[in-house]
Write a protein that holds these residues in place. Structure first.
Motif, short mmCIF file in Angstrom:
data_model
loop_
_atom_site.label_atom_id
_atom_site.label_comp_id
_atom_site.label_asym_id
_atom_site.label_seq_id
_atom_site.Cartn_x
_atom_site.Cartn_y
_atom_site.Cartn_z
N ASP A 79 -26.81 -45.36 32.89
CA ASP A 79 -26.94 -44.31 31.87
C ASP A 79 -25.71 -44.23 30.97
N ARG A 80 -24.61 -44.82 31.42
CA ARG A 80 -23.39 -44.81 30.61
C ARG A 80 -23.04 -46.19 30.05
N LEU A 81 -23.92 -47.15 30.29
CA LEU A 81 -23.69 -48.50 29.80
C LEU A 81 -24.08 -48.59 28.33
N VAL A 82 -23.11 -48.82 27.47
CA VAL A 82 -23.36 -48.83 26.02
C VAL A 82 -23.36 -50.24 25.44
N GLY A 83 -22.85 -51.22 26.19
CA GLY A 83 -22.81 -52.59 25.70
C GLY A 83 -22.83 -53.59 26.84
N LEU A 84 -23.50 -54.73 26.61
CA LEU A 84 -23.61 -55.78 27.62
C LEU A 84 -24.05 -57.07 26.96
N PRO A 85 -23.94 -58.21 27.65
CA PRO A 85 -24.43 -59.46 27.08
C PRO A 85 -25.94 -59.40 26.89
N ASP A 86 -26.41 -59.98 25.81
CA ASP A 86 -27.85 -60.06 25.56
C ASP A 86 -28.21 -61.53 25.46
N ASN A 87 -28.64 -62.10 26.59
CA ASN A 87 -29.00 -63.51 26.66
C ASN A 87 -29.91 -63.69 27.87
N PRO A 88 -30.41 -64.88 28.11
CA PRO A 88 -31.31 -65.05 29.26
C PRO A 88 -30.75 -64.60 30.59
N ALA A 89 -29.42 -64.60 30.74
CA ALA A 89 -28.82 -64.19 32.00
C ALA A 89 -28.94 -62.70 32.26
N THR A 90 -29.32 -61.92 31.26
CA THR A 90 -29.54 -60.48 31.45
C THR A 90 -30.96 -60.09 31.06
N SER A 91 -31.86 -61.06 31.05
CA SER A 91 -33.21 -60.80 30.54
C SER A 91 -34.04 -59.90 31.44
N ASP A 92 -33.60 -59.68 32.69
CA ASP A 92 -34.34 -58.77 33.55
C ASP A 92 -33.78 -57.36 33.51
N THR A 146 -25.72 -52.04 22.71
CA THR A 146 -25.16 -53.06 21.84
C THR A 146 -24.99 -54.38 22.58
N ALA A 147 -25.44 -55.46 21.96
CA ALA A 147 -25.19 -56.79 22.50
C ALA A 147 -23.76 -57.19 22.16
N VAL A 148 -22.96 -57.45 23.17
CA VAL A 148 -21.56 -57.80 22.93
C VAL A 148 -21.34 -59.30 22.88
N THR A 149 -22.45 -60.04 22.85
CA THR A 149 -22.37 -61.50 22.76
C THR A 149 -23.30 -62.01 21.67
N ASP A 150 -22.96 -63.16 21.16
CA ASP A 150 -23.89 -63.99 20.40
C ASP A 150 -24.36 -65.04 21.39
N THR A 151 -25.54 -64.86 21.93
CA THR A 151 -26.03 -65.65 23.06
C THR A 151 -25.02 -65.56 24.19
N TYR A 152 -24.22 -66.61 24.41
CA TYR A 152 -23.28 -66.59 25.52
C TYR A 152 -21.83 -66.40 25.07
N GLN A 153 -21.60 -66.25 23.80
CA GLN A 153 -20.25 -66.12 23.28
C GLN A 153 -19.89 -64.66 23.08
N VAL A 182 -18.22 -61.43 21.67
CA VAL A 182 -17.71 -61.02 20.36
C VAL A 182 -16.84 -59.79 20.59
N PRO A 183 -15.52 -59.96 20.76
CA PRO A 183 -14.64 -58.84 21.09
C PRO A 183 -14.70 -57.70 20.09
N GLU A 184 -14.91 -58.02 18.82
CA GLU A 184 -14.94 -56.97 17.80
C GLU A 184 -16.05 -55.96 18.06
N ARG A 185 -17.16 -56.40 18.61
CA ARG A 185 -18.25 -55.46 18.92
C ARG A 185 -17.86 -54.50 20.03
N VAL A 186 -17.10 -55.01 20.99
CA VAL A 186 -16.63 -54.16 22.08
C VAL A 186 -15.66 -53.11 21.53
N VAL A 187 -14.74 -53.55 20.69
CA VAL A 187 -13.76 -52.63 20.10
C VAL A 187 -14.47 -51.54 19.29
N ASP A 188 -15.48 -51.92 18.53
CA ASP A 188 -16.21 -50.95 17.71
C ASP A 188 -16.89 -49.88 18.57
N LEU A 189 -17.29 -50.24 19.79
CA LEU A 189 -17.94 -49.27 20.67
C LEU A 189 -16.94 -48.26 21.24
#
Length: 354
Positions: free
Chosen positions: A77-90, A97-104, A106-113
């Motif tokens: 309920d407090r998770l605001v960002g995580l990787p968005d790729n097949p490894a988290t598809s379940d 917020t997706a903090v990755t571009d596939t598997y890469q 993106v630190p700037e997205r984390v900072v923005d959160l």
């Protein structure tokens, strides 16, 4: 591309938590000094001491194993960002917020959160961790996972950091209960030799949680017999000479990732080739128990049949407890984590790691 994925997987799975807690087993219950008291001061694997004045309202998970654990313990309920790729598809990404571009990453997205807490599994690049810390974020960097105990510590540490100690302890209790059932069922059984094929010749040797998962599931790890420590490559000729009874591989590919010469082994000739859920097996998080049960079900069907009723009853009990906790507990996610564990055995997906 396939080589890149396989090599990255070898790095990614060497992830878990270092925690200043002690977990034990007693009649299926965790004995722990874990306390959710704030302010909380802890030191992570890099030697960095971080202080949390109060339970974090917003959390970012940098790696799939971090995210899986957060969901399992009921802190999603407090998770605001995580990787968005097949490894988290379940996992339910929702409006997070997706903090990755596939598997890469993106630190700037984390900072923005601007989260109160960032969970960084060991696979996270130290440069990224430093960049986030320089931006003023609180980052806990986990250490390598070398055993199932390290996975337990990963869960408990995440619970302590997020203020979900009850959910974390229940999750570990649930893991231990299922592992005890499997252990009893496997007493006296033979342990066939198994080769864990990760692709491009990589395998998991001693000193890894995957090795312990295999031995817990009632097989002998061929990589350990061959003297491999950690994650490394093995010569196809060695595989042929050892002649494993089983070949086990993560299901993030269509075909078993084995050298053509390995097809001469007993395992391949007798079609003893087992694909296991890649992220259950590859992530140092609670679902590793489901991968263990899946191996037992195929390699030791009689033992699994003996244990299946107990496992089913245990899952139903966890689901009932979870429903009751949802209704009566004021702790967010207290019952949800238990209910999630109850359905893990039927949760599967094909996932690629970076």
């Amino acid at each position: 591309m396939q080589r890149h994925l396989s090599v990255f997987l070898a790095v990614l799975i060497a992830v878990s938590a270092f925690a200043p807690v002690t977990a034990g087993q007693s009649n299926g219950e965790t004995e722990s000094t874990l306390e959710c008291e704030f302010p909380l001061e802890v030191t992570d694997a890099t030697g960095e001491t971080i202080t949390l004045e109060e339970p974090p309202d917003s959390v970012v998970a940098l790696q799939p194993s971090d995210a899986q654990t957060v969901f399992e313990i009921g802190a999603e309920d407090r998770l605001v960002g995580l990787p968005d790729n097949p490894a988290t598809s379940d996992l339910e990404i929702g409006d997070r917020t997706a903090v990755t571009d596939t598997y890469q990453l993106v630190p700037e997205r984390v900072v923005d959160l601007d989260p109160d807490l960032v969970l960084a599994a060991n696979a996270t690049d130290e440069g990224n961790v430093e960049q986030l810390r320089n931006a003023g974020l609180t980052v806990y960097h986990f250490a390598d996972a070398e055993s199932l105990d390290d996975v337990r510590e990963n869960v408990l540490t995440t619970g302590e950091l997020t203020g979900e100690c009850d959910g974390a302890e229940e999750t570990v209790d649930r893991m231990d209960e299922r592992l005890e059932i499997v252990d009893r069922a496997l007493e006296g059984t033979d342990r066939p030799l198994a080769y864990y094929a990760m692709g491009d010749g990589y395998t998991a040797g001693s000193g890894t949680f995957i090795h312990e998962a295999m031995t817990t599931a009632g097989v002998e790890n061929m990589a350990d017999r061959a003297g491999i420590q950690g994650y490394g490559t093995i010569n196809p000729e060695t595989v042929v000479n050892e002649n494993p009874d089983w070949i086990i591989y993560p299901d993030d590919r269509e075909e078993p990732p084995i050298h053509e010469s390995v097809r001469a082994t007993t395992a391949y000739q007798e079609d003893n080739v087992l694909a296991v859920n890649a992220n259950q097996m590859s992530q140092p998080a609670p679902q590793i128990v489901d991968a263990i049960v899946a191996i037992v079900e195929t390699v030791h069907p009689e033992a699994y049949e003996q244990a299946s009723d107990e496992l089913e009853a245990s899952d139903e009990s966890a689901a009932d407890d979870g429903n009751e906790s949802d209704e009566e507990s004021a702790i967010p996610g207290f019952g949800v984590s238990v209910a999630l564990v109850a359905v893990l055995a039927v949760t599967g997906f094909i996932a690629r790691n970076r």
